[in-house]
Design a protein around this motif. Structure first.
Motif, PDB file in Angstrom:
ATOM      1  N   ALA A  80       9.137   2.523   7.492  1.00 20.27           N
ATOM      2  CA  ALA A  80       8.354   2.188   8.691  1.00 20.27           C
ATOM      3  C   ALA A  80       9.096   1.165   9.514  1.00 20.27           C
ATOM      4  O   ALA A  80       9.850   0.348   8.984  1.00 20.27           O
ATOM      5  N   GLU A  81       8.884   1.249  10.824  1.00 23.94           N
ATOM      6  CA  GLU A  81       9.401   0.199  11.681  1.00 23.94           C
ATOM      7  C   GLU A  81       8.234  -0.704  12.030  1.00 23.94           C
ATOM      8  O   GLU A  81       7.186  -0.242  12.468  1.00 23.94           O
ATOM      9  N   LEU A  82       8.418  -1.972  11.773  1.00 19.98           N
ATOM     10  CA  LEU A  82       7.307  -2.906  11.936  1.00 19.98           C
ATOM     11  C   LEU A  82       7.590  -3.881  13.060  1.00 19.98           C
ATOM     12  O   LEU A  82       8.739  -4.184  13.370  1.00 19.98           O
ATOM     13  N   ARG A  83       6.521  -4.350  13.682  1.00 24.93           N
ATOM     14  CA  ARG A  83       6.669  -5.464  14.609  1.00 24.93           C
ATOM     15  C   ARG A  83       6.380  -6.711  13.795  1.00 24.93           C
ATOM     16  O   ARG A  83       5.296  -6.877  13.262  1.00 24.93           O
ATOM     17  N   VAL A 124      14.390  -0.125  -4.624  1.00 21.35           N
ATOM     18  CA  VAL A 124      14.330  -1.446  -4.004  1.00 21.35           C
ATOM     19  C   VAL A 124      13.618  -1.295  -2.665  1.00 21.35           C
ATOM     20  O   VAL A 124      13.913  -0.368  -1.910  1.00 21.35           O
ATOM     21  N   TYR A 125      12.676  -2.178  -2.391  1.00 28.49           N
ATOM     22  CA  TYR A 125      11.995  -2.203  -1.095  1.00 28.49           C
ATOM     23  C   TYR A 125      12.339  -3.505  -0.411  1.00 28.49           C
ATOM     24  O   TYR A 125      12.262  -4.577  -1.025  1.00 28.49           O
ATOM     25  N   SER A 126      12.732  -3.404   0.857  1.00 31.70           N
ATOM     26  CA  SER A 126      13.252  -4.588   1.513  1.00 31.70           C
ATOM     27  C   SER A 126      12.989  -4.532   3.014  1.00 31.70           C
ATOM     28  O   SER A 126      12.740  -3.464   3.575  1.00 31.70           O
ATOM     29  N   LEU A 127      13.033  -5.687   3.656  1.00 33.02           N
ATOM     30  CA  LEU A 127      12.857  -5.763   5.108  1.00 33.02           C
ATOM     31  C   LEU A 127      14.153  -6.241   5.747  1.00 33.02           C
ATOM     32  O   LEU A 127      14.778  -7.188   5.260  1.00 33.02           O
ATOM     33  N   HIS A 148       0.832  -1.200   0.000  1.00 34.99           N
ATOM     34  CA  HIS A 148       0.000   0.000   0.000  1.00 34.99           C
ATOM     35  C   HIS A 148       0.871   1.256   0.000  1.00 34.99           C
ATOM     36  O   HIS A 148       0.588   2.227  -0.712  1.00 34.99           O
ATOM     37  N   ALA A 149       1.956   1.224   0.773  1.00 37.70           N
ATOM     38  CA  ALA A 149       2.858   2.379   0.815  1.00 37.70           C
ATOM     39  C   ALA A 149       3.504   2.615  -0.552  1.00 37.70           C
ATOM     40  O   ALA A 149       3.568   3.747  -1.039  1.00 37.70           O
ATOM     41  N   ILE A 150       3.980   1.559  -1.194  1.00 32.80           N
ATOM     42  CA  ILE A 150       4.619   1.711  -2.508  1.00 32.80           C
ATOM     43  C   ILE A 150       3.599   2.240  -3.510  1.00 32.80           C
ATOM     44  O   ILE A 150       3.880   3.115  -4.316  1.00 32.80           O
ATOM     45  N   ASP A 151       2.391   1.712  -3.420  1.00 30.20           N
ATOM     46  CA  ASP A 151       1.358   2.058  -4.399  1.00 30.20           C
ATOM     47  C   ASP A 151       0.883   3.500  -4.234  1.00 30.20           C
ATOM     48  O   ASP A 151       0.614   4.182  -5.213  1.00 30.20           O
ATOM     49  N   PHE A 205      11.201  -1.523   7.388  1.00 31.23           N
ATOM     50  CA  PHE A 205      10.795  -1.566   5.980  1.00 31.23           C
ATOM     51  C   PHE A 205      11.554  -0.427   5.292  1.00 31.23           C
ATOM     52  O   PHE A 205      11.352   0.738   5.586  1.00 31.23           O
ATOM     53  N   TRP A 206      12.467  -0.809   4.407  1.00 31.28           N
ATOM     54  CA  TRP A 206      13.384   0.149   3.776  1.00 31.28           C
ATOM     55  C   TRP A 206      12.974   0.484   2.354  1.00 31.28           C
ATOM     56  O   TRP A 206      12.453  -0.363   1.631  1.00 31.28           O
TER      57      TRP A 206
END
Lengths: 123, 218
Positions: free
Chosen positions: B185-188, B156-159, B38-41, B209-210
């Motif tokens: 974002a920092e995710l749990r 690039v999107y990565s965790l 959703h963030a990328i979109d 989330f980078w």
């Protein structure tokens, strides 16, 4: 495996120089319907190896692609764009193999997924 | 698409049947996958009409999600069991059912063996990856990022684990040559007990989330 994906893959066995394009051996081919987006085709066209695309399509008995593509065709030739879309995205090789043009090594395609994993002595 | 609708589609994503510890297989949970997509979109590239490569796609949560949002996707993974599930997910999660297929393909390959020539051909607007975190094989997440940097033309999107944040920032900018590296974002990351060596039923780990922006090459 769609022909778009085929167009992006090359044989990555160590030491092979004639690595592109893979020959396609197709035992089972299916057709699906994918949303038609001419802008996507216009963006993809410059990234494709057109000759490899056309030759591979003809090998699968998919006719209707021209030898060369003009800007005019990409802009407004609906019949061309439909044929381009169909062959690029709506034809799926389900069972068969990708064959390295230099070594003849077969990379099997099973349930639509080409297996490009190399053996230890190939990487 | 609204976040909650996307999440509800991703809830149907079938997870690994028999996760392999050496590959660090963890299913990307629906709420995480939907937030990322959703963030990328909505805040960045958007997916309609773009090309996406999902590196280490596993069961395909991210890749299939991107295809639902309108991208053409190529998912790459080494594990044939995971890819078989990904193929099922591509059918089962398709909101258009029989009428229209998602534009997504899968290839079985070792991400770390993709040659420079192949990476060049695979060029895509966006690479998304939920890499192995490198707890079993040290540094493997950085190797995924290196391969991703050779494929993406936009971002690039990565965790990655939050504990490695400063290292990743430096490595991404200095070694991999990204133009920008930011934590979106920092995710749990709620890891349910997947493997026998997990002592607790569920462990929360902090994951970043980078977004890595690619330096445009002229």
């Amino acid at each position: 495996m769609k022909l778009l994906t085929h167009n992006l893959l090359e044989c990555h066995i160590k030491g092979v120089t004639n690595k592109y394009p893979f020959l396609v051996e197709a035992q089972q081919v299916e057709q699906t319907e994918v949303d038609f987006n001419p802008d996507f085709l216009r963006r993809m066209y410059p990234k494709l190896d057109w000759k490899a695309f056309k030759d591979t399509a003809e090998g699968l008995k998919l006719e209707g692609l021209p030898d060369s593509v003009t800007e005019e065709m990409l802009k407004s030739d609906e019949a061309f764009l439909r044929a381009f879309h169909h062959i690029l995205l709506e034809v799926d090789v389900e069972e068969g193999a990708l064959i390295c043009p230099e070594t003849g090594r077969r990379f099997p395609i099973v349930k639509g997924i080409p297996n490009l994993l190399l053996n230890e002595d190939e990487c | 698409m609204k976040l909650k609708d996307l999440q509800s589609l991703l809830e149907d994503c079938k997870p690994f049947e028999d996760p392999k510890v050496e590959l660090e297989q963890y299913t990307t949970r629906p709420h995480i996958a939907s937030h990322i997509l959703h963030a990328i979109d909505n805040s960045y590239e958007g997916f309609v009409g773009t090309t996406v490569v999902d590196l280490g796609c596993g069961c395909g949560a991210l890749g299939v999600g991107a295809a639902i949002l309108g991208a053409h996707v190529l998912g790459i993974d080494i594990d044939e069991d995971a890819l078989a599930i990904a193929q099922e997910n591509r059918e089962e999660m398709n909101p258009w059912g029989e009428d229209e297929a998602l534009s997504i393909d899968f290839v079985r390959a070792n991400v770390l063996e993709l040659s420079p020539g192949m990476r060049d051909r695979l060029k895509a607007d966006v690479v998304i990856t939920n890499p192995p975190f490198g707890t079993r094989a040290k540094g493997v997440d950085m190797e995924f990022l290196r391969v991703a940097s050779g494929i993406a033309t936009s971002a690039v999107y990565s965790l990655h684990k939050t504990s490695t944040r400063s290292y990743i920032q430096r490595h991404a900018l200095k070694t991999l040559g990204f133009k920008k590296a930011q934590v979106v974002a920092e995710l749990r990351y709620d890891l349910p007990k997947t493997y026998k060596f997990h002592k607790k039923a569920c462990t929360d780990i902090a994951v970043d989330f980078w977004r890595f922006e690619v330096l445009s090459k002229q």
